[in-house]
Design a protein around this motif. Structure first.
Motif, short mmCIF file in Angstrom:
data_model
loop_
_atom_site.label_atom_id
_atom_site.label_comp_id
_atom_site.label_asym_id
_atom_site.label_seq_id
_atom_site.Cartn_x
_atom_site.Cartn_y
_atom_site.Cartn_z
N VAL A 23 0.84 -1.20 0.00
CA VAL A 23 0.00 0.00 0.00
C VAL A 23 0.87 1.25 0.00
CG1 VAL A 23 -1.62 1.34 1.40
CG2 VAL A 23 -2.00 -1.10 1.06
N GLN A 24 1.88 1.26 0.85
CA GLN A 24 2.77 2.42 0.93
C GLN A 24 3.50 2.64 -0.40
OE1 GLN A 24 2.88 4.52 3.55
NE2 GLN A 24 4.14 5.82 2.27
N HIS A 25 3.94 1.55 -1.02
CA HIS A 25 4.65 1.65 -2.30
C HIS A 25 3.73 2.24 -3.38
CE1 HIS A 25 7.38 0.73 -5.56
NE2 HIS A 25 6.40 0.10 -6.17
N SER A 26 2.49 1.78 -3.43
CA SER A 26 1.58 2.29 -4.46
C SER A 26 1.29 3.78 -4.25
CB SER A 26 0.29 1.49 -4.50
OG SER A 26 -0.43 1.65 -3.31
N ARG A 27 1.19 4.21 -2.99
CA ARG A 27 0.99 5.64 -2.72
C ARG A 27 2.22 6.45 -3.11
NH1 ARG A 27 -1.96 5.17 3.17
NH2 ARG A 27 -3.95 4.43 2.35
N ASP A 28 3.40 5.93 -2.83
CA ASP A 28 4.63 6.63 -3.20
C ASP A 28 4.75 6.73 -4.72
OD1 ASP A 28 5.31 6.92 -0.55
OD2 ASP A 28 6.75 5.25 -0.53
N GLU A 30 2.30 6.80 -6.90
CA GLU A 30 1.34 7.79 -7.38
C GLU A 30 1.85 9.22 -7.16
OE1 GLU A 30 -1.45 7.52 -9.21
OE2 GLU A 30 -0.82 5.42 -9.35
N LYS A 31 2.46 9.47 -6.03
CA LYS A 31 3.01 10.81 -5.76
C LYS A 31 4.14 11.12 -6.74
CE LYS A 31 2.01 10.92 -0.83
NZ LYS A 31 2.59 10.86 0.53
N LYS A 32 5.04 10.17 -6.96
CA LYS A 32 6.15 10.38 -7.89
C LYS A 32 5.64 10.58 -9.31
CE LYS A 32 9.50 7.82 -5.15
NZ LYS A 32 10.27 6.57 -5.01
N ARG A 33 4.61 9.81 -9.68
CA ARG A 33 4.03 9.95 -11.02
C ARG A 33 3.44 11.34 -11.21
NH1 ARG A 33 1.03 5.42 -11.39
NH2 ARG A 33 2.71 4.34 -12.41
N ALA A 34 2.77 11.86 -10.20
CA ALA A 34 2.18 13.20 -10.29
C ALA A 34 3.27 14.26 -10.45
CB ALA A 34 1.34 13.49 -9.05
N ILE A 53 12.35 12.35 -18.59
CA ILE A 53 11.17 12.26 -17.72
C ILE A 53 10.33 11.04 -18.11
CG2 ILE A 53 9.05 13.43 -17.00
CD1 ILE A 53 10.56 16.08 -17.45
N ASP A 54 10.20 10.80 -19.42
CA ASP A 54 9.47 9.61 -19.87
C ASP A 54 10.15 8.32 -19.39
OD1 ASP A 54 7.38 10.94 -21.12
OD2 ASP A 54 8.43 11.04 -23.06
N ALA A 55 11.48 8.33 -19.38
CA ALA A 55 12.22 7.16 -18.90
C ALA A 55 11.96 6.92 -17.42
CB ALA A 55 13.72 7.33 -19.15
N LEU A 60 9.00 3.84 -13.12
CA LEU A 60 8.01 3.75 -12.03
C LEU A 60 7.06 2.58 -12.23
CD1 LEU A 60 6.82 7.37 -11.20
CD2 LEU A 60 8.09 5.81 -9.76
N ASN A 61 6.68 2.33 -13.49
CA ASN A 61 5.74 1.24 -13.77
C ASN A 61 6.34 -0.12 -13.47
OD1 ASN A 61 3.81 3.07 -14.58
ND2 ASN A 61 4.44 3.02 -16.70
#
Length: 140
Positions: A23-28, A30-34, A53-55, A60-61
C-alpha cells in the motif's frame, strides 16, 4: 506448543508487513508519477526534451515494492529465560497477539472489500459518484 504460537505470530506479522509495504509503495508511486507528469508539462511548455522524464515514468511502472521483515524482536521474546508461570503467561500472550494480528488483518481486508471508497483516490471517487447520478467526468 510455544513454537507453534511463535511461528503463527511471525506469519501474521509478515503478512501485515507485506500488505502495508504494498500500500505504501503504491501511494509513493502515485506521488512520484504526479510530480513527474508536472515536470513533463513544464518541460513541454518550455520546449525542453521530455525523454528523461518519460524514462523515469517507465521505471516507475516496473518498480516493485521493497519488502523487508525483521523478526529479531519476536526471536528475542521467544528466547528470553522464563519461569514455569511466566512461560505459561508468555504462551498465552503469544496466542493473544497472534489472534489480534490475524483479526486485524481480516478486519482490514473486509473493510477494503465492502468500503471500496476508503482506498480509492479522490479522482476515482469523484468519477464514481458522478456516474451514480448519470454524469460523466471529462477526461484530461
Amino acid at each position: 506448543m510455544f513454537k507453534h504460537h511463535y511461528k503463527q505470530l511471525v506469519k501474521q506479522a509478515r503478512k501485515i508487513a507485506k500488505n502495508t509495504a504494498q500500500v505504501q509503495h503504491s501511494r509513493d508511486v502515485e506521488k512520484k508519477r504526479a510530480v513527474l507528469n508536472y515536470q513533463k508539462l513544464t518541460a513541454v511548455k518550455e520546449r525542453q526534451p521530455v525523454g528523461p522524464i518519460d524514462a523515469k515514468l517507465a521505471d516507475l511502472n516496473s518498480a516493485k515494492p521493497p519488502f523487508r521483515f525483521d523478526s529479531t524482536n519476536f526471536k528475542k521474546l521467544a528466547t528470553e529465560p522464563h519461569t514455569e508461570i511466566s512461560e505459561m503467561h508468555s504462551l498465552q500472550h503469544f496466542n493473544n497477539v497472534h489472534e489480534f494480528l490475524r483479526s486485524q488483518r481480516e478486519y482490514m481486508e473486509l473493510l477494503e472489500r465492502y468500503n471500496p471508497g476508503l482506498t480509492m483516490t479522490q479522482e476515482d471517487n469523484v468519477r464514481k459518484t458522478a456516474a451514480k447520478v448519470g454524469l460523466q467526468v471529462p477526461e484530461n
